[in-house]
Design an enzyme around this catalytic site. Structure first.
Site, PDB file in Angstrom:
ATOM      1  CG  HIS A  90      -2.035   2.649   4.832  1.00  0.00           C
ATOM      2  ND1 HIS A  90      -1.627   3.292   4.897  1.00  0.00           N
ATOM      3  CD2 HIS A  90      -1.378   1.195   5.233  1.00  0.00           C
ATOM      4  CE1 HIS A  90      -0.462   3.042   4.368  1.00  0.00           C
ATOM      5  NE2 HIS A  90      -0.377   1.783   4.962  1.00  0.00           N
ATOM      6  CG  ASP A 227      -2.420   6.863   4.304  1.00  0.00           C
ATOM      7  OD1 ASP A 227      -2.758   6.318   5.205  1.00  0.00           O
ATOM      8  OD2 ASP A 227      -2.340   5.909   3.141  1.00  0.00           O
ATOM      9  CB  SER A 653       3.165   2.687   6.076  1.00  0.00           C
ATOM     10  OG  SER A 653       2.722   2.976   5.029  1.00  0.00           O
TER      11      SER A 653
END
Ligand code: ARG
Ligand code: ASP
Length: 720
Positions: A90, A227, A653
């Protein structure tokens, strides 16, 4: 009760309160790497086997040299001595999306460069290494005296910071410096970064792996999202930052992570090293109440409208699905987080607990320099509320209209180009406008934008009081009668709704300030800048000033409590351990997930759960290579994700998740829904970060993507 006794009781009560609710809980906190020696004993007691110098050193290579700020909102880590970098899917999403088309749908199918020539450059993407950080509080406050107003203080801080930045970056070479306030300006740090701008896409799994579970599973545990994406940093031949060039060579980092194949078990020490964006752990009760009871619910409702409209059209066709995938993920992400946050804050009773704490603080503060601070803060928050509300509404309504934002940005350049007398500048602006238009129209679908306009602007009309609406809005709505009619005039009347019309207008040097989309945008912008922002700015600067005192006061009030500075997108260390949790009565979530869970969720009928055929085949053949664990039932399977008690936030992230020996065991990518209030208040029972097990990453690269050549540049360790 006599006065002394009263004070004593209040003090005792306050101690109990702060101990019960605000004591630095085990594992809460995001610590500054340069001050990590203050935490290292605790880290070592919890299992860490390295030293403070291993984490952060300016004299020799340390782990910090293997961590980067990826873009302006994610983290990444180096995993080879040839500049190979891991981050989340992402985080690389908009890059992957930009390279995608219906013919080459890298979002759907994944992308793997099979050699260096196939790696794809990404204009505008940068990664920044922290060179060093340093406490510059004295230098920043030089010339400041306590009689100064907050505005005067601001000017002093700005001027001094500017000088420090200038001095720090004098040698050039891709250096970027910032001065950041910590603890509401009780402390200042200089951060010096080396920024690289040739960063190429190396690999990304298909979304059916990298975004497996989509927005349904987002912010949730149990999770099975692969991810991750892979990039490579390029440098000039001297290893220095350089703009993209074919002559650039892979960057040679001072340090990269070894990859541990040892895996994780409940109780294992974990450490997340990255760039958390923003937390507000010391916000007073009124601020928390506004977020959880007003702002979150309204913003959620507005986004629900937009998401429903997007979904309707994305479900109807692949082209629109590609166009809106990145935008949709962005809108959906905060939307879902706010729901968890609001619920978590209510469940913890944070507003009430903070009120009690504030009451005890006020008692204690009597007769000290902190007397009245909480009361004044409280009344300032009261004054601020209607303005925050208007700002929230503006951001989620008028400001969210794609046509309008594009029109404003484009028109600014167009106007400049028409006023400029430099032919070079005009040519440059022309080029920028052309690119801007191409990017915009590539991903623009009028029905979505138009329907969203009607929905959110009607909500604006309904839910904002008349004195907080721009005059232009009220007049226009009266004139058009309905939002539908207004929308017609915008999308039929604006040249920005049509790329050919816009090109014609640009070529014929037409001034577009009367275009309906520009007028709409300008009107809201002017209103916001004149009526709203000056007030929020003034109140917020008073609030910051008081928060600075309140922060210091809290430190004196609770001398045993350990304080850490709120996140501000600077490098931090968070440590904890792999732990499950109980989200509700009668349920306990185990801390690891496996490929078996992916197979249980697999469903070709549901877009978010339709896994690659190849993965089904591998599962059927149990062809897992070395990337296996034995699950509780004795099955051999592949580990996928795990959760731990590390205190992380948005921006973390892509952060490396590191074991007790400093080796990479995972990539952080999310938090559990029941714990998303951790940006405001941390509950050690519920707050968990979610990481991708590094072995799943290797499994996908090697077994599913067939890009095993990438593993050759990595270093592995296999013992636990
Ligand atoms: N919740 C994660 C974070 O805040 C991941 C978001 C991306 N995924 C998505 N389905 N929108 O960024
Ligand atoms: N998913 C978040 C990010 O993009 C991480 C988080 O908020 O926990 O940074």
């Amino acid at each position: 009760m006599n006065r002394t006794l009263k004070t004593l009781t209040a003090a005792a009560a306050s101690c109990m309160l702060s101990a019960a609710f605000f004591d630095a809980h085990a594992d809460e906190g995001m610590w500054l790497p340069s001050l990590i020696s203050q935490r290292i004993e605790d880290m070592q007691a919890k299992g860490f086997r390295l030293t403070a110098e291993d984490i952060y050193s300016i004299n020799s290579a340390s782990l910090k040299d293997a961590v980067v700020l990826f873009g302006r909102g994610c983290t990444g880590e180096l995993i080879s001595d040839e500049g190979l970098l891991l981050t989340n899917h992402h985080c690389g999403y908009s890059q992957i999306q930009k390279h995608s088309s219906v013919e080459h749908d890298y979002l759907r199918d994944g992308f793997w460069a099979m050699n260096r020539d196939e790696e794809l450059p990404n204009e505008g993407l940068t990664v920044s290494f922290l060179e060093r950080m340093e406490d510059v509080t004295d230098a920043v406050l030089q010339g400041y005296s306590p009689e100064m107003t907050e505005t005067q203080r601001d000017s002093v801080v700005k001027a001094n910071s500017g000088k420090l930045v200038e001095k720090a970056t004098a040698e050039g070479n891709g250096l970027r410096a910032t001065v950041e306030a910590l603890y509401y300006g009780n402390q200042y740090f200089l951060f010096l970064y080396r920024e690289y701008s040739d960063v190429r896409l190396v690999g990304a799994p298909p979304s059916s792996v990298g975004k497996f579970g989509g927005d349904t599973d987002n912010w949730m545990w149990p999770r099975h999202t692969g991810d991750f994406s892979i990039f490579r940093i390029y440098a000039d031949k001297d290893n220095n930052p350089a703009p993209y060039s074919e002559d650039n060579v892979p960057y040679r980092p001072k340090r990269h992570f070894r990859i541990s194949l040892g895996g994780v078990e409940e109780g294992d020490f974990t450490f997340v090293y990255g760039f958390p964006g923003r937390t507000q752990e010391y916000l007073m009760s009124e601020g928390v109440r506004y977020i959880s009871e007003v702002s979150d619910p309204h913003r959620i409702a507005l986004r629900t409208m937009r998401l429903d409209i997007q979904k309707k059209y994305m479900d109807a066709g692949q082209a629109v699905r590609i166009q809106y995938s990145s935008k949709n993920a962005g809108v959906a992400n905060s939307w879902k987080k706010w729901q968890g946050e609001m619920k978590g804050i209510r469940k913890m009773g944070t507003v009430g607990k903070k009120q009690e704490y504030e009451k005890a603080f006020m008692e204690w503060a009597r007769g000290t320099e902190y007397e009245g601070v909480v009361e004044r803060l409280d009344s300032l928050y009261g004054l601020l509320e209607p303005y925050s509300y208007a700002t929230d509404y503006y951001g989620e309504t008028a400001y969210s209209i794609e046509l309008v934002r594009f029109a404003l940005g484009y028109n600014k350049k167009l106007t400049e180009s028409m006023l400029s007398s430099s032919t070079d500048r005009i040519a440059e602006l022309r080029k920028e406008m052309k690119k801007m238009a191409a990017d915009f129209y590539k991903d623009y679908f009028i029905p979505i934008d138009r329907e969203s306009f009607v929905a959110v602007m009607e909500a604006f009309d309904r839910n904002v009081t008349d004195d907080f609406k721009p005059e232009y809005f009220k007049e226009s709505l009266t004139r058009y009668g309905t939002m539908e009619a207004w929308a017609d005039s915008l999308w039929n009347g604006s040249v920005f709704a049509d790329s050919l019309k816009l090109k014609k207008a640009t070529d014929s040097l037409r001034l577009l300030s009367e275009d309906p989309a520009v007028k709409f945008g300008d009107a809201f912008d002017d209103w916001y800048k004149k009526e709203i922002r000056p007030v929020t700015k003034r109140l917020n600067s008073e609030i910051t000033l008081l928060n600075r005192d309140y922060m210091r006061g809290q430190m004196e009030f609770s001398p045993d409590r350990v304080f850490y500075p709120d996140a501000n997108l600077t490098l931090r260390v968070a440590y904890g351990s792999v732990q499950g949790y109980s989200p509700a009565d009668g349920i306990y979530y185990k801390p690891v997930s496996t490929l078996e869970g992916i197979m249980e969720k697999d469903n070709p009928e549901i877009f978010d759960y339709n896994i690659p055929q190849r993965l089904r085949e591998i599962h059927a053949a149990k062809d897992y290579g070395p990337y296996t664990v034995t699950d509780s039932k004795g099955n051999i399977t592949v580990p996928v994700c795990f959760i731990a008690t590390n205190h992380t936030s948005g921006g973390n992230s892509g952060s490396p998740v590191i074991n007790a020996d400093g080796d990479l065991i995972g990539i952080n990518f999310d938090r559990v829904w029941e714990g998303t209030m951790s940006d405001i208040v941390f509950d050690p029972d519920l707050c968990r970060n979610i990481s991708l097990d590094i072995r799943y990453v290797l499994f996908i690269i090697d077994k599913v993507a067939g890009a095993g050549h990438l593993l050759e540049e990595m270093d592995f360790v296999s013992d636990r």
